[in-house]
Design a protein around this motif. Sequence first.
Motif, PDB file in Angstrom:
ATOM      1  N   HIS A 223      42.577  50.664  30.020  1.00 27.01           N
ATOM      2  CA  HIS A 223      42.550  49.589  30.390  1.00 27.01           C
ATOM      3  C   HIS A 223      43.831  49.288  31.217  1.00 27.01           C
ATOM      4  CE1 HIS A 223      42.436  45.397  31.361  1.00 27.01           C
ATOM      5  NE2 HIS A 223      43.336  45.174  30.234  1.00 27.01           N
TER       6      HIS A 223
ATOM      7  N   HIS B 162      45.696  46.909  34.878  1.00 22.18           N
ATOM      8  CA  HIS B 162      45.775  46.309  35.859  1.00 22.18           C
ATOM      9  C   HIS B 162      46.209  46.682  37.025  1.00 22.18           C
ATOM     10  CE1 HIS B 162      44.289  42.862  33.384  1.00 22.18           C
ATOM     11  NE2 HIS B 162      45.146  43.331  32.379  1.00 22.18           N
TER      12      HIS B 162
ATOM     13  N   ARG C  72      35.220  43.393  35.650  1.00 22.41           N
ATOM     14  CA  ARG C  72      35.498  42.392  34.660  1.00 22.41           C
ATOM     15  C   ARG C  72      34.783  40.948  35.123  1.00 22.41           C
ATOM     16  NH1 ARG C  72      40.732  41.770  31.730  1.00 22.41           N
ATOM     17  NH2 ARG C  72      40.877  39.759  31.224  1.00 22.41           N
TER      18      ARG C  72
ATOM     19  N   MET D 283      37.693  41.459  24.828  1.00 17.65           N
ATOM     20  CA  MET D 283      39.014  41.532  24.502  1.00 17.65           C
ATOM     21  C   MET D 283      39.095  39.893  24.140  1.00 17.65           C
ATOM     22  SD  MET D 283      40.604  43.506  27.813  1.00 17.65           S
ATOM     23  CE  MET D 283      42.408  43.734  27.187  1.00 17.65           C
TER      24      MET D 283
ATOM     25  N   TRP E 229      46.624  45.184  22.015  1.00 22.66           N
ATOM     26  CA  TRP E 229      46.757  44.639  23.248  1.00 22.66           C
ATOM     27  C   TRP E 229      47.978  43.435  23.292  1.00 22.66           C
ATOM     28  CZ3 TRP E 229      42.604  40.372  24.015  1.00 22.66           C
ATOM     29  CH2 TRP E 229      42.575  39.602  25.299  1.00 22.66           C
TER      30      TRP E 229
ATOM     31  N   ASP F 186      47.716  48.547  29.552  1.00 20.35           N
ATOM     32  CA  ASP F 186      47.695  47.144  30.135  1.00 20.35           C
ATOM     33  C   ASP F 186      48.806  47.200  31.257  1.00 20.35           C
ATOM     34  OD1 ASP F 186      46.480  44.669  30.243  1.00 20.35           O
ATOM     35  OD2 ASP F 186      46.303  44.868  28.149  1.00 20.35           O
TER      36      ASP F 186
HETATM   37 ZN    ZN Z   1      44.769  43.388  30.632  1.00 23.19          ZN
END
Ligand code: ZN
Length: 419
Positions: free
Chosen positions: A29, A31, A173, A261, A328, A358
Amino acid sequence: MITEPLIAINSLDAVVEDVVATTDFIDIHTHLFSPSLGSLGLWGIDELLTYHYLEAELFRFSPIAPEQYWTLTKTQRADLVWKTLFVDNTPLSEAARGVVAVLSALKLDTSAKTLDPLRAYFRSRNIDEYIPHVFRLAGITHAVMTNDPLDPEETALWIRGVEPDPHFPAAMRIDRILNHWSAHHAVFAVQGYAVDSNGNGTSMKEVRRFLADWISRMKPVYMAVSLEDTFLFPVDDVRTRLFREAVLPTCREFHLPMSLMIGVRRQINPALRLAGDGVGRADMRAVQNLALEFPDNRFLISMLSRENQHELCVMARKFRNLLPFGCWWFLNNTSIVEEMTRERLEMLGASFIPQHSDARILEQVIYKWRNTRRTVGAILAQSYKLLAADGRSVTRDEIQRDVNRLFRTNFENWIQRAG
Ligand code: ZN
Ligand code: RAT
């Protein structure tokens, strides 16, 4: 027959460190964006310094008002963050130390007084050669993206056609659909889908058609949503119906896992913009109810609150359709990663995914994965030492098998398993 030697207790640290260092991971995961998504992809020193984790820290050290900060150009903001957090103060926090680790890995000056030489370095990179270089430094082969089919900037690119990039698998997403139906349902109409504000009539059928169309366009490896700490399931609302009648049936139809999440409190301080989100303890009964009601769906689960981590491990022991992943956001600090990883190994063996980066800015994968290797490697070695002390030594092949599972194949199997 040649048998693999058993590793002596006092060699375990070194062998595990070597296996972890030489295994390529999958970053499940991020971005980040493939180069084919053009300007969406962020990289370079100005982006690294204006990362929202660092902006939150800036406001603790600098008297600048957020409103004034947002009037600055990106270059001015980066200069201010550098001066405040790296020159006038020691970069002790995890996010600040991360920038130092990136600069050091790229052989740049970690104590520069101004950013000009650093900017010159990044300007001279060719992105097509630079991405593989950064992936090599990070020890990753894939960075799964976060792709929003209702984001106007992103959808325009997808509709024009995006060259699939094997190193950047897509993940669809759907926060805007599941969390903000009333604000976003109108966009469906613009894209030609007949839905209404209450999710009645043809809405659920049309959401399924929308998801199917976007799945064929994006070819995601999973669908994902982030949910607030107050998330409950089931309740009498559109979201529960969307889960039951559109999203989870679509996941089953296309054999896609659903990533949940949970635990974010969005915009507790809106003046900080992206840095303004917080965390709260969530009610794990929502996960329990989903896992129980949908045994044929596979869920990737990450809880944001430290207080939910033990419950998540217990839940995963009860429901084989749950795969805990990552430490996370606010949990991605050495002390908490240590605690969570130890707890997960003790309760789940190697049947989880210890970390994702992330990353929002390309080079962040370098420091985030370096931290993970250092922290998780030491904990894994400690587990083998305990096992040896209790009477079972391991071979290098066994260590390699576990590391592969944790950082590659648990994910590969989860996204490939049919049904
Ligand atoms: Zn994220
Ligand atoms: O970690 C982050 O950068 C957060 O801002 C969020 O993007 C979070 O990871 C998310 O995916 O919602």
